[in-house]
Design a protein around this motif. Sequence first.
Motif, PDB file in Angstrom:
ATOM      1  N   ASP A 101       0.948  -1.151  -0.058  1.00  0.00           N
ATOM      2  CA  ASP A 101       0.078   0.037  -0.073  1.00  0.00           C
ATOM      3  C   ASP A 101       0.807   1.367  -0.178  1.00  0.00           C
ATOM      4  N   CYS A 102       2.004   1.047   0.043  1.00  0.00           N
ATOM      5  CA  CYS A 102       3.142   2.286  -0.164  1.00  0.00           C
ATOM      6  C   CYS A 102       2.775   3.227  -1.351  1.00  0.00           C
ATOM      7  N   PRO A 103       3.045   4.411  -1.199  1.00  0.00           N
ATOM      8  CA  PRO A 103       3.022   5.131  -2.466  1.00  0.00           C
ATOM      9  C   PRO A 103       3.951   5.068  -3.569  1.00  0.00           C
ATOM     10  N   ASP A 104       3.542   5.197  -4.767  1.00  0.00           N
ATOM     11  CA  ASP A 104       4.746   5.190  -5.833  1.00  0.00           C
ATOM     12  C   ASP A 104       5.326   6.461  -6.026  1.00  0.00           C
ATOM     13  N   GLY A 105       6.294   6.669  -6.847  1.00  0.00           N
ATOM     14  CA  GLY A 105       7.149   7.863  -7.163  1.00  0.00           C
ATOM     15  C   GLY A 105       8.244   8.129  -6.465  1.00  0.00           C
ATOM     16  N   PRO A 106       8.935   9.383  -6.425  1.00  0.00           N
ATOM     17  CA  PRO A 106      10.080   9.514  -5.949  1.00  0.00           C
ATOM     18  C   PRO A 106       9.981   9.735  -4.621  1.00  0.00           C
ATOM     19  N   ASP A 107       8.769  10.107  -4.056  1.00  0.00           N
ATOM     20  CA  ASP A 107       8.784  10.245  -2.459  1.00  0.00           C
ATOM     21  C   ASP A 107       8.441   8.853  -1.910  1.00  0.00           C
ATOM     22  N   SER A 108       8.120   7.815  -2.626  1.00  0.00           N
ATOM     23  CA  SER A 108       7.962   6.404  -1.827  1.00  0.00           C
ATOM     24  C   SER A 108       9.035   6.185  -1.020  1.00  0.00           C
ATOM     25  N   PRO A 109       8.293   5.692   0.328  1.00  0.00           N
ATOM     26  CA  PRO A 109       9.612   5.206   1.295  1.00  0.00           C
ATOM     27  C   PRO A 109      10.238   3.753   0.841  1.00  0.00           C
ATOM     28  N   HIS A 110       9.829   3.350  -0.396  1.00  0.00           N
ATOM     29  CA  HIS A 110      10.633   2.208  -0.813  1.00  0.00           C
ATOM     30  C   HIS A 110      12.271   2.890  -1.266  1.00  0.00           C
ATOM     31  N   ASN A 111      12.174   4.107  -1.475  1.00  0.00           N
ATOM     32  CA  ASN A 111      13.129   4.693  -2.044  1.00  0.00           C
ATOM     33  C   ASN A 111      14.346   4.948  -0.723  1.00  0.00           C
ATOM     34  N   GLN A 112      13.805   4.727   0.230  1.00  0.00           N
ATOM     35  CA  GLN A 112      14.979   5.083   1.524  1.00  0.00           C
ATOM     36  C   GLN A 112      15.576   3.929   1.829  1.00  0.00           C
ATOM     37  N   ARG A 113      16.905   3.941   2.183  1.00  0.00           N
ATOM     38  CA  ARG A 113      17.791   3.005   2.344  1.00  0.00           C
ATOM     39  C   ARG A 113      17.395   2.435   3.574  1.00  0.00           C
ATOM     40  N   GLY A 114      17.050   0.800   3.656  1.00  0.00           N
ATOM     41  CA  GLY A 114      16.955   0.099   4.834  1.00  0.00           C
ATOM     42  C   GLY A 114      15.430   0.062   5.084  1.00  0.00           C
ATOM     43  N   TYR A 115      14.522   0.728   4.233  1.00  0.00           N
ATOM     44  CA  TYR A 115      13.135   0.694   4.488  1.00  0.00           C
ATOM     45  C   TYR A 115      12.451  -0.911   4.257  1.00  0.00           C
ATOM     46  N   GLN A 116      11.726  -1.457   5.159  1.00  0.00           N
ATOM     47  CA  GLN A 116      11.378  -2.709   5.434  1.00  0.00           C
ATOM     48  C   GLN A 116       9.704  -2.282   5.140  1.00  0.00           C
ATOM     49  N   CYS A 117       9.146  -2.752   3.902  1.00  0.00           N
ATOM     50  CA  CYS A 117       7.566  -2.446   3.781  1.00  0.00           C
ATOM     51  C   CYS A 117       6.986  -3.653   4.594  1.00  0.00           C
ATOM     52  N   GLY A 118       6.079  -3.071   4.973  1.00  0.00           N
ATOM     53  CA  GLY A 118       4.946  -4.220   6.151  1.00  0.00           C
ATOM     54  C   GLY A 118       3.830  -4.853   5.013  1.00  0.00           C
TER      55      GLY A 118
END
Length: 105
Positions: free
Chosen positions: A44-61
Amino acid sequence: MKRTAYQTFLADQTLAAAAEAAALPGQVPVAITTVDGGRCTWCDCPDGPDSPHNQRGYQCGGCPAPAAVVVSVHTGPELRYDFPACERHQADIVAAVAYTVGGQR
């Protein structure tokens, strides 16, 4: 939710038909079958450049909901990708597959 023997039979038949169709050039069959337990795999994370997936070490729930179906994508007769999906995300997964396979319209 545990599948019944009949649901397992139907799922096996559906997956076999999709695998057979995947042998045809240009075909990417999608099969939707009953689930045998598990959790939805959609994010459910947002897409695009502000996505938390672009942050180092992020673990998506991911989505915490239980899976209702399995969306299986066959990219060849021997290659299948399974995506357990809750009722809310089933259409999102199918749409993402169609977009990826068919390209942007």
